[in-house]
Design a protein around this motif. Sequence first.
Motif, mmCIF file in Angstrom:
data_model
loop_
_atom_site.group_PDB
_atom_site.id
_atom_site.type_symbol
_atom_site.label_atom_id
_atom_site.label_comp_id
_atom_site.label_asym_id
_atom_site.label_seq_id
_atom_site.Cartn_x
_atom_site.Cartn_y
_atom_site.Cartn_z
ATOM 1 N N ASN A 143 28.288 -69.736 70.086
ATOM 2 C CA ASN A 143 28.185 -70.674 68.962
ATOM 3 C C ASN A 143 29.056 -70.229 67.791
ATOM 4 O O ASN A 143 29.709 -71.058 67.133
ATOM 5 C CB ASN A 143 26.730 -70.809 68.517
ATOM 6 C CG ASN A 143 25.881 -71.564 69.520
ATOM 7 O OD1 ASN A 143 26.407 -72.345 70.322
ATOM 8 N ND2 ASN A 143 24.577 -71.337 69.490
ATOM 9 N N ARG A 144 29.070 -68.924 67.529
ATOM 10 C CA ARG A 144 29.943 -68.418 66.466
ATOM 11 C C ARG A 144 31.407 -68.644 66.827
ATOM 12 O O ARG A 144 32.231 -68.995 65.977
ATOM 13 C CB ARG A 144 29.671 -66.927 66.222
ATOM 14 C CG ARG A 144 28.367 -66.655 65.499
ATOM 15 C CD ARG A 144 28.275 -65.205 65.053
ATOM 16 N NE ARG A 144 28.082 -64.286 66.156
ATOM 17 C CZ ARG A 144 26.903 -63.836 66.565
ATOM 18 N NH1 ARG A 144 25.798 -64.230 65.951
ATOM 19 N NH2 ARG A 144 26.817 -62.981 67.570
ATOM 20 N N GLY A 145 31.746 -68.454 68.101
ATOM 21 C CA GLY A 145 33.117 -68.684 68.541
ATOM 22 C C GLY A 145 33.541 -70.127 68.375
ATOM 23 O O GLY A 145 34.654 -70.409 67.909
ATOM 24 N N LYS A 146 32.671 -71.057 68.732
ATOM 25 C CA LYS A 146 32.999 -72.480 68.585
ATOM 26 C C LYS A 146 33.191 -72.843 67.116
ATOM 27 O O LYS A 146 34.096 -73.609 66.762
ATOM 28 C CB LYS A 146 31.906 -73.334 69.217
ATOM 29 C CG LYS A 146 31.851 -73.242 70.736
ATOM 30 C CD LYS A 146 30.791 -74.164 71.306
ATOM 31 C CE LYS A 146 30.675 -73.990 72.824
ATOM 32 N NZ LYS A 146 31.939 -74.315 73.515
ATOM 33 N N ALA A 147 32.354 -72.291 66.250
ATOM 34 C CA ALA A 147 32.489 -72.564 64.818
ATOM 35 C C ALA A 147 33.814 -72.025 64.283
ATOM 36 O O ALA A 147 34.484 -72.671 63.471
ATOM 37 C CB ALA A 147 31.316 -71.950 64.059
ATOM 38 N N LEU A 148 34.209 -70.836 64.744
ATOM 39 C CA LEU A 148 35.479 -70.263 64.316
ATOM 40 C C LEU A 148 36.647 -71.125 64.781
ATOM 41 O O LEU A 148 37.604 -71.361 64.022
ATOM 42 C CB LEU A 148 35.620 -68.845 64.860
ATOM 43 C CG LEU A 148 34.821 -67.752 64.154
ATOM 44 C CD1 LEU A 148 34.827 -66.470 64.974
ATOM 45 C CD2 LEU A 148 35.392 -67.488 62.761
ATOM 46 N N LEU A 149 36.608 -71.589 66.017
ATOM 47 C CA LEU A 149 37.694 -72.415 66.534
ATOM 48 C C LEU A 149 37.780 -73.746 65.793
ATOM 49 O O LEU A 149 38.883 -74.246 65.528
ATOM 50 C CB LEU A 149 37.515 -72.646 68.033
ATOM 51 C CG LEU A 149 37.688 -71.415 68.921
ATOM 52 C CD1 LEU A 149 37.535 -71.790 70.385
ATOM 53 C CD2 LEU A 149 39.045 -70.750 68.684
ATOM 54 N N GLU A 150 36.655 -74.318 65.447
ATOM 55 C CA GLU A 150 36.669 -75.551 64.668
ATOM 56 C C GLU A 150 37.269 -75.316 63.283
ATOM 57 O O GLU A 150 38.053 -76.124 62.779
ATOM 58 C CB GLU A 150 35.251 -76.108 64.542
ATOM 59 C CG GLU A 150 34.680 -76.643 65.842
ATOM 60 C CD GLU A 150 33.215 -77.037 65.711
ATOM 61 O OE1 GLU A 150 32.666 -76.887 64.591
ATOM 62 O OE2 GLU A 150 32.630 -77.495 66.708
ATOM 63 N N SER A 151 36.921 -74.190 62.690
ATOM 64 C CA SER A 151 37.434 -73.861 61.363
ATOM 65 C C SER A 151 38.945 -73.653 61.386
ATOM 66 O O SER A 151 39.668 -74.161 60.520
ATOM 67 C CB SER A 151 36.738 -72.603 60.831
ATOM 68 O OG SER A 151 37.274 -72.197 59.595
ATOM 69 N N ILE A 152 39.435 -72.921 62.385
ATOM 70 C CA ILE A 152 40.875 -72.654 62.427
ATOM 71 C C ILE A 152 41.663 -73.894 62.803
ATOM 72 O O ILE A 152 42.793 -74.090 62.349
ATOM 73 C CB ILE A 152 41.188 -71.468 63.359
ATOM 74 C CG1 ILE A 152 42.560 -70.883 63.008
ATOM 75 C CG2 ILE A 152 41.150 -71.873 64.837
ATOM 76 C CD1 ILE A 152 42.806 -69.526 63.591
ATOM 77 N N ALA A 153 41.074 -74.780 63.608
ATOM 78 C CA ALA A 153 41.755 -76.035 63.942
ATOM 79 C C ALA A 153 41.940 -76.886 62.693
ATOM 80 O O ALA A 153 43.013 -77.481 62.475
ATOM 81 C CB ALA A 153 40.969 -76.795 64.998
ATOM 82 N N ALA A 154 40.918 -76.944 61.849
ATOM 83 C CA ALA A 154 41.010 -77.710 60.612
ATOM 84 C C ALA A 154 42.048 -77.111 59.667
ATOM 85 O O ALA A 154 42.846 -77.830 59.056
ATOM 86 C CB ALA A 154 39.640 -77.775 59.939
#
Length: 278
Positions: free
Chosen positions: A71-82
């Motif tokens: 879950n932390r990984g998915k949140a990080l990937l969403e943040s960096i994509a934005a």
Amino acid sequence: MQLLASLFLPTYPDPPGPKVVANAVAVARQLGAALDAAVINVDIPDVSNALSNLLLDLPAKIREVKAASRNRGKALLESIAAEASRCNVALTTQELKAQPALIGEVAAKEGRYSDLCLVGWTRDSEPVRMTAEEVVFSSGRPSLIFPGDRDVGSLDHVVIAWDGSRVAARAMGDAMPFLQRASAISIVTVTDEKALPGQDIAERLAHGLEARGLNAKAASIQAGKNEIGIALQEHAVKIGGSLLVMGGWGHSRLRDFVLGGATEGLLSDLRLPVLMSH
């Protein structure tokens, strides 16, 4: 040809510092590089037995830890994509898995496929430390380690730590994409740490860079009672440097782990982005 920078984000037991994503995108943008962001989620093997299942419900705890890491990984990937979209930086992402003791090794192996490895430094985080050390020592690629708790800003004043060694020469060569974009280059030699191959080695490197059309100046300092890594950082900050370039682990890995050295002292108190090569 566009450079490819790889960012490594271990998600166990805690995610990286709050500024890591923004800083990685900012570095890629300054270099005109594409960015590959890899989160490294924890993979804990099930070593439970009947007794541990009864007393601790170990399989459930393992599932809980792994789910939190993902879950932390998915949140990080969403943040960096934005952030990459906002800054118009080409981005690819991936999710890797590693046992806790092998997080750094997985990052180092993946880093061999890029031109530059990026690691956001979070103090007192063992996974981040393992990642940084393994990427520098084992990836075979230059590694930019930057503070994870503040903005890196523009890396336009590059400070080269120069002792005339092979690893210092490798680091200088690997830093060329930064040097070509720099408004100022400072070359610093520490004169009281070890025997140097000459008294004018910083000046010789400065002349060589100037022959390439780069603006470079030479200086020498004494570390005194400070660890050399701290002395180099203090000098870089004092003269307005925004990026320190140095060789990593010039001697054996065991010697530097046991006795310290420039790299060890530097990572214990990281004050500015540092580009290392081994």
